[in-house]
Design a protein around this motif. Structure first.
Motif, PDB file in Angstrom:
ATOM      1  N   ALA A 247       0.655  -1.298   0.322  1.00  3.97           N
ATOM      2  CA  ALA A 247       0.150  -0.520  -0.051  1.00  3.97           C
ATOM      3  C   ALA A 247       1.313   1.106  -0.449  1.00  3.97           C
ATOM      4  CB  ALA A 247      -0.611  -0.356   1.148  1.00  3.97           C
ATOM      5  N   GLY A 248       2.574   1.104   0.517  1.00  7.59           N
ATOM      6  CA  GLY A 248       3.179   2.555   0.012  1.00  7.59           C
ATOM      7  C   GLY A 248       3.773   2.709  -1.077  1.00  7.59           C
ATOM      8  N   ALA A 249       2.939   1.857  -2.220  1.00  3.34           N
ATOM      9  CA  ALA A 249       2.855   2.885  -3.842  1.00  3.34           C
ATOM     10  C   ALA A 249       1.593   3.638  -3.962  1.00  3.34           C
ATOM     11  CB  ALA A 249       2.926   0.960  -4.181  1.00  3.34           C
ATOM     12  N   VAL A 250       1.010   3.847  -3.453  1.00  7.59           N
ATOM     13  CA  VAL A 250       0.016   4.151  -3.596  1.00  7.59           C
ATOM     14  C   VAL A 250      -0.135   6.291  -3.564  1.00  7.59           C
ATOM     15  CG1 VAL A 250      -2.768   4.860  -3.041  1.00  7.59           C
ATOM     16  CG2 VAL A 250      -1.823   2.587  -3.319  1.00  7.59           C
ATOM     17  N   SER A 251       0.720   6.556  -4.087  1.00  5.77           N
ATOM     18  CA  SER A 251       0.664   7.804  -3.872  1.00  5.77           C
ATOM     19  C   SER A 251       1.238   8.846  -5.455  1.00  5.77           C
ATOM     20  CB  SER A 251       2.327   8.048  -3.194  1.00  5.77           C
ATOM     21  OG  SER A 251       2.884   9.540  -3.353  1.00  5.77           O
ATOM     22  N   PRO A 252       0.431   9.567  -5.664  1.00  9.24           N
ATOM     23  CA  PRO A 252       1.491  10.981  -6.621  1.00  9.24           C
ATOM     24  C   PRO A 252       2.510  11.096  -7.159  1.00  9.24           C
ATOM     25  CG  PRO A 252      -0.328  11.562  -5.665  1.00  9.24           C
ATOM     26  CD  PRO A 252      -0.003  11.019  -5.085  1.00  9.24           C
ATOM     27  N   LYS A 253       3.213  10.384  -5.494  1.00  9.52           N
ATOM     28  CA  LYS A 253       5.274  10.858  -6.244  1.00  9.52           C
ATOM     29  C   LYS A 253       5.453   9.986  -6.691  1.00  9.52           C
ATOM     30  CE  LYS A 253       9.051  11.680  -2.963  1.00  9.52           C
ATOM     31  NZ  LYS A 253       9.609  11.432  -1.527  1.00  9.52           N
ATOM     32  N   LEU A 254       4.593   8.419  -6.625  1.00  8.48           N
ATOM     33  CA  LEU A 254       5.484   6.841  -7.269  1.00  8.48           C
ATOM     34  C   LEU A 254       5.276   6.937  -8.617  1.00  8.48           C
ATOM     35  CD1 LEU A 254       5.055   3.552  -6.498  1.00  8.48           C
ATOM     36  CD2 LEU A 254       4.140   4.396  -8.029  1.00  8.48           C
ATOM     37  N   ILE A 255       4.247   7.989  -9.333  1.00 11.94           N
ATOM     38  CA  ILE A 255       3.840   8.532 -10.716  1.00 11.94           C
ATOM     39  C   ILE A 255       4.944   9.206 -10.889  1.00 11.94           C
ATOM     40  CG2 ILE A 255       1.799   8.869 -12.185  1.00 11.94           C
ATOM     41  CD1 ILE A 255       0.161   7.369 -10.793  1.00 11.94           C
ATOM     42  N   GLU A 256       5.018  10.162 -10.087  1.00 11.65           N
ATOM     43  CA  GLU A 256       5.715  11.391 -11.073  1.00 11.65           C
ATOM     44  C   GLU A 256       7.746  10.713 -11.407  1.00 11.65           C
ATOM     45  OE1 GLU A 256       8.212  15.251  -8.544  1.00 11.65           O
ATOM     46  OE2 GLU A 256       5.907  14.847  -7.592  1.00 11.65           O
TER      47      GLU A 256
END
Length: 369
Positions: A247-256
């Motif tokens: 769940a730590g992957a769920v972040s706009p930062k990851l896509i950025e």
């Protein structure tokens, strides 16, 4: 004689609290407002501030305001303990919200239990928190629940042989262990387990090592920055496998960070969905969008929910850590879509949902369609 009776009445009036003086309810907050978990800490605080505004408009709290004493853990276990100790020894708070990182909760648990101070975390998922003690609660589901969901997704796609790449932190280790147990129990095979340290920038040796085991897919356990870099570097190396993540992957930062390399990533999150028809109509979603100009995500929703739960307990008369503990042990709180309760370990029971990155956004994935 009449003068004596009148003075006695005044003394009783003041001592009984009937002088209508406002009372402030102090609630401690420890959040990662800087460091590696800052994105989660900021989201958590955003949700709490919406709840604080809502509670302080209620009739009970017009004269009994809730005040948040906010401390920055700096995403450090030692700093979290310093902040927690300050809140309970100097500010005398009976309950502390926050600590979105699992290692922070686990570091503070012994002090919390010894001093009978409740910790209610809206974001920490480590399986170790389940047995952290009677004063430790969370309204975020255990890693085991999410691990079972994503293990089922792997097997549904016939990815029966998985390599694991995980962070050497409480969060990463816990999610890795939970996934491994669930996946093997369901009939899958774990071919390799490769760890990495948080804060580094070059993951290529670790990526190569896990791919050398020739898995059908890769499960990543950690936070958004590291997972984003791993996806990007694996793509640059030419590796094309199905990636799954905690769940730590769920972040706009990851896509950025990952860009195109994030496409197709399958991960898991709480069942909270701001686009759900019933949830979208809630006062929280509307207030959040008005204040921050965007939809809330799960950690903001959990943090809002956590403070609203505390508000309900305060209205019922809870003042001490023991009273808050007993209140949480028996509470039935009307959450966004269902009743919320805590089990005997202080864990909340919630459903989780699968997400897939599609067109640079996290979208709901139904594997049964």
């Amino acid at each position: 004689m009449k003068k004596y009776i009148f003075l006695t009445f005044l003394i009783l009036l003041v001592s009984s609290g009937c002088n209508n003086n406002p009372k402030t309810h102090q609630v401690g907050v420890v959040l990662s407002l800087s460091g590696r978990g800052a994105v989660y800490g900021e989201r958590s605080l955003n949700g709490m501030l919406i709840a604080q505004e809502e509670l302080n408009k209620k009739e009970y709290f017009t004269k009994n305001k809730i005040n948040l004493i906010i401390e920055d853990s700096k995403s450090s276990s030692s700093d979290a303990l310093l902040a927690f100790s300050k809140l309970i020894s100097y500010d005398k708070v009976p309950i502390v919200l926050g600590m979105v990182l699992s290692d922070e909760v686990l570091t503070c648990a012994q002090t919390a239990n010894k001093n009978e101070i409740v910790i209610l975390t809206p974001g920490a998922g480590s399986i170790e928190i389940t047995n952290a003690g009677p004063y430790i609660f969370r309204n975020r589901e255990s890693a085991f629940i999410q691990a079972k969901t994503i293990a089922e997704a792997c097997l549904h796609a016939n990815n029966t042989k998985i390599g694991l790449l995980y962070s050497q932190a409480a969060n990463g280790i816990s999610y890795k262990d939970a996934f491994s147990r669930s996946f093997i129990a369901a009939g899958g095979t774990v071919l390799s387990e490769v760890s990495f340290n948080e804060g580094i920038n070059d993951f290529k040796p670790e990526i190569k090592k896990v791919f050398d085991s020739n898995p059908d897919g890769i499960y990543l356990a950690g936070l958004d920055r590291e997972i984003g870099l791993i996806l990007k570097q694996a793509y640059e190396l030419g590796y094309r496998k199905q990636f799954y993540a905690s769940a730590g992957a769920v972040s706009p930062k990851l896509i950025e960070i990952a860009g195109q390399a994030a496409e197709g990533l399958i991960t898991v999150s709480e069942a909270f969905d701001p686009t759900d028809e019933d949830i979208a109509k809630s006062g929280f979603v509307n207030a959040f969008k008005k204040k921050y100009g965007k939809d809330p995500e799960w950690v903001s929703a959990n943090s809002y929910e956590a403070l609203m739960i505390i508000g309900q307990l305060i209205e019922s008369g809870c003042q001490t850590g023991e009273q808050f503990k007993q209140g949480l042990d028996s509470i039935e709180y009307k959450s966004f879509s269902d009743k919320l309760m805590f089990d005997s370990n202080g864990d909340v029971i919630k459903k989780s949902r699968l997400l897939i990155v599609n067109n640079q956004d996290f979208k709901k994935l139904n594997i049964n369609q």
